[in-house]
Design a protein around this motif. Structure first.
Motif, PDB file in Angstrom:
ATOM      1  N   THR A  49     -35.851  21.199 -28.172  1.00 38.31           N
ATOM      2  CA  THR A  49     -37.126  20.555 -27.874  1.00 38.31           C
ATOM      3  C   THR A  49     -36.888  19.606 -26.712  1.00 38.31           C
ATOM      4  O   THR A  49     -36.077  18.688 -26.807  1.00 38.31           O
ATOM      5  N   LEU A  50     -37.571  19.840 -25.629  1.00 35.63           N
ATOM      6  CA  LEU A  50     -37.379  19.068 -24.413  1.00 35.63           C
ATOM      7  C   LEU A  50     -38.541  18.107 -24.223  1.00 35.63           C
ATOM      8  O   LEU A  50     -39.704  18.510 -24.290  1.00 35.63           O
ATOM      9  N   VAL A  51     -38.236  16.832 -24.017  1.00 33.35           N
ATOM     10  CA  VAL A  51     -39.252  15.861 -23.642  1.00 33.35           C
ATOM     11  C   VAL A  51     -39.331  15.871 -22.122  1.00 33.35           C
ATOM     12  O   VAL A  51     -38.381  15.482 -21.443  1.00 33.35           O
ATOM     13  N   SER A  52     -40.451  16.324 -21.581  1.00 32.80           N
ATOM     14  CA  SER A  52     -40.571  16.465 -20.135  1.00 32.80           C
ATOM     15  C   SER A  52     -40.745  15.101 -19.476  1.00 32.80           C
ATOM     16  O   SER A  52     -41.016  14.095 -20.133  1.00 32.80           O
ATOM     17  N   ARG A  53     -40.649  15.073 -18.157  1.00 31.08           N
ATOM     18  CA  ARG A  53     -40.818  13.822 -17.427  1.00 31.08           C
ATOM     19  C   ARG A  53     -42.278  13.366 -17.442  1.00 31.08           C
ATOM     20  O   ARG A  53     -42.591  12.277 -16.982  1.00 31.08           O
ATOM     21  N   TYR A  54     -43.172  14.197 -17.998  1.00 39.76           N
ATOM     22  CA  TYR A  54     -44.587  13.832 -18.067  1.00 39.76           C
ATOM     23  C   TYR A  54     -44.990  13.286 -19.438  1.00 39.76           C
ATOM     24  O   TYR A  54     -46.162  13.081 -19.704  1.00 39.76           O
ATOM     25  N   GLY A  55     -44.010  13.084 -20.334  1.00 39.17           N
ATOM     26  CA  GLY A  55     -44.267  12.416 -21.600  1.00 39.17           C
ATOM     27  C   GLY A  55     -44.630  13.323 -22.753  1.00 39.17           C
ATOM     28  O   GLY A  55     -44.867  12.827 -23.860  1.00 39.17           O
ATOM     29  N   ASP A  56     -44.696  14.649 -22.548  1.00 38.24           N
ATOM     30  CA  ASP A  56     -44.990  15.556 -23.648  1.00 38.24           C
ATOM     31  C   ASP A  56     -43.722  16.317 -24.025  1.00 38.24           C
ATOM     32  O   ASP A  56     -42.714  16.274 -23.317  1.00 38.24           O
TER      33      ASP A  56
END
Length: 505
Positions: A49-56
């Motif tokens: 599960t990756l937390v993107s640089r856009y907060g999602d």
């Protein structure tokens, strides 16, 4: 884009059996006995599960996970992803009539016809152009190198039909050499599976081909299904910056409807038949300070729903008659995106999508008459997304973006989002707020006399998400997410008489 994660999250169980001698007094002259160390490596449910640089957060199911689950379609591949569910009736094939073959993410996706869940192949939408909802039988996974699941709405990068989304990343060769596999399986209910694939990269050229066949008689009467699929990709490195490729996807399926338990059998079973042909021409670039792509696509398909019309007493088949609902759809367009590094820690994403979807629908009842529609809708949407990293002890990345969408039938709409990701050591805190939309489709011209076509407004969603991620070791990571979705202007069927209408929250 997210498929490069590898074994970093794989769980490992190490059993160590140490050198032992007899319990009690040491036996003179007897050599120590050592038992070999055994390492057992287990494949996790999802690759990560990756937390993107856009907060999602984005869930990745990799090729190893797909193979380990012996997944035959998208439903089985994502069956263990929390918050994602499917509807299906058969062992092979999902029977796309009614509510069959549907995808639900955090409760979204229940509107059929019409759906607010996006399904994509290599970032290009793939759905029935008239009914606007995804069909599992047109989304084979044999060519998927990874599957990305977006549980949060994506108003900027994905736009319309993205209260949630599933993107399949196709297989390709990126390193010199060749690879391939042949798989054959036979099981209960005369279930047969066959897969043949091969990929090669040599110099600037690369190609990959996959062919698969699945069929089964089904677990009960009239539950049989056949699904065939072909995927081909050819690529060429134009130079050190630009790469071009052409993808071809072809699928055929014929799936029976087992009906509800206790339903009297028809003279022959109802069936749902699909055929889909999709092509994607891509020019992609990557250099030190920028990367991006432009993709041209064309998607042509058929849906033939063979049904029975009950003209008399329920259960009395003597006066029933067959009829067919036949849809020929055609979707095409172009999608361009470029990412620019404004500084070592800041970037801006700019892009534009132009999509055309729709087609021809005809349904003829021998005793009722003819229903026929031929319509299309066009969407044009430029967008912008900015993010920048700050801090020393904490790595803090705020982001914000906006998309403006022009629909030639249902008007203009604006989507936007704001996010924040803060990381330190093994802890990540993230929040994501988004305002998104879902347009009505050509199905509103088909249903209920077409009164909703051009008069309905888009569905609107306001999404808030707050999440925490903690990595306690190399193999264990905890994710906790709180979210709230509020939908306004929902497209619902109201009566009397039955018709589509935008209703409240």
């Amino acid at each position: 884009m997210l498929a490069d994660m590898r074994r970093g999250l794989a769980g490992a169980l190490v059993v160590v059996l140490f050198c032992a001698t007899a319990i009690g007094e040491e036996t003179p002259g007897k050599a120590e006995e050592c038992v070999e160390i055994i390492e057992v490596v287990a494949t996790p449910i999802v690759q990560g599960t990756l937390v993107s640089r856009y907060g999602d957060s984005v869930v990745i199911v990799g090729g190893e996970q797909i193979s380990a689950q012996n997944a035959s379609d998208l439903a089985t591949a994502l069956s263990r992803v929390p918050g994602v569910t499917f509807s299906r009736h058969n062992l092979v094939g999902a029977y796309g009539g009614g509510d069959g073959g549907a995808i639900y993410i955090r409760g979204h996706g229940s509107g059929r016809p019409g759906a607010n869940i996006g399904t994509l192949v290599d970032g290009i939408p793939k759905f029935s152009g008239v009914w606007t909802h995804p069909l599992l039988d047109m989304l084979p996974i044999d060519a998927a190198n990874a599957i990305e699941v977006y549980k949060s709405t994506q108003p900027v990068l994905l736009g319309n039909m993205s209260f949630g989304a599933v993107n399949m990343v196709p297989k390709r060769m990126t390193q010199e050499g060749s690879e391939g596999r042949v798989l054959f399986g036979f099981g209960s209910y005369n279930t047969l599976t066959g897969i043949l694939e091969h990929g090669t990269k040599t110099g600037p050229y690369d190609w990959y081909f996959v062919g698969s066949h699945r069929n089964s008689d089904g677990h009960r009467e009239d539950a049989g299904g056949i699904v065939d699929y072909f995927y081909g990709r050819a690529g060429y490195d134009i130079n050190t910056i630009w790469h071009m490729s052409l993808q071809l996807h072809h699928s055929n399926s014929t799936v029976e409807d087992p009906e509800a338990l206790g339903t009297p059998a028809f003279f022959w079973p109802e069936r749902f038949i699909t055929r889909d042909e999709k092509s994607i021409l891509t020019f992609e670039n990557k250099s030190e300070k920028t990367s991006g792509h432009i993709k041209f696509y064309h998607d042509k398909g058929l849906q033939n729903w063979e049904q029975w019309n009950d003209n008399g007493t329920p259960g009395d088949l003597t006066d029933d008659e067959p009829f067919a609902s036949v849809t020929n759809y055609r979707n095409y367009g172009v999608r361009a995106r470029q990412v620019f590094a404004l500084s070592p820690r800041s970037e801006i994403v700019v892009g534009v999508d132009h999509d055309v979807s729709g087609g021809h629908f005809i349904e003829e009842h021998p005793s009722v008459g003819l229903l026929e529609t031929d319509e299309r809708v066009r969407n044009t949407a430029p967008y912008l997304l900015l993010s920048s990293a700050y801090g020393m002890d904490w790595d803090v990345i705020p982001s914000t973006g906006v998309r403006w969408n022009n629909n030639d039938t249902f008007g203009d709409e604006m989507g936007w989002q704001a996010g924040l990701r803060a990381s330190r050591d093994n802890l990540t805190i993230h929040t994501h707020f988004a305002h998104s939309f879902n347009y009505p489709g050509v199905y509103t011209a088909v249903m209920f006399g077409g009164t909703g076509f051009g008069t309905l407004e888009p569905e609107i969603i306001d999404h808030l998400e707050i999440g925490f991620e903690y990595k306690s070791s190399q193999v264990v990571k905890y994710n906790l997410v709180f979210y709230r979705d509020e939908v306004d202007n929902g497209i619902k069927v109201v009566a009397p008489p039955p018709h589509y209408e935008n209703v409240g929250t």
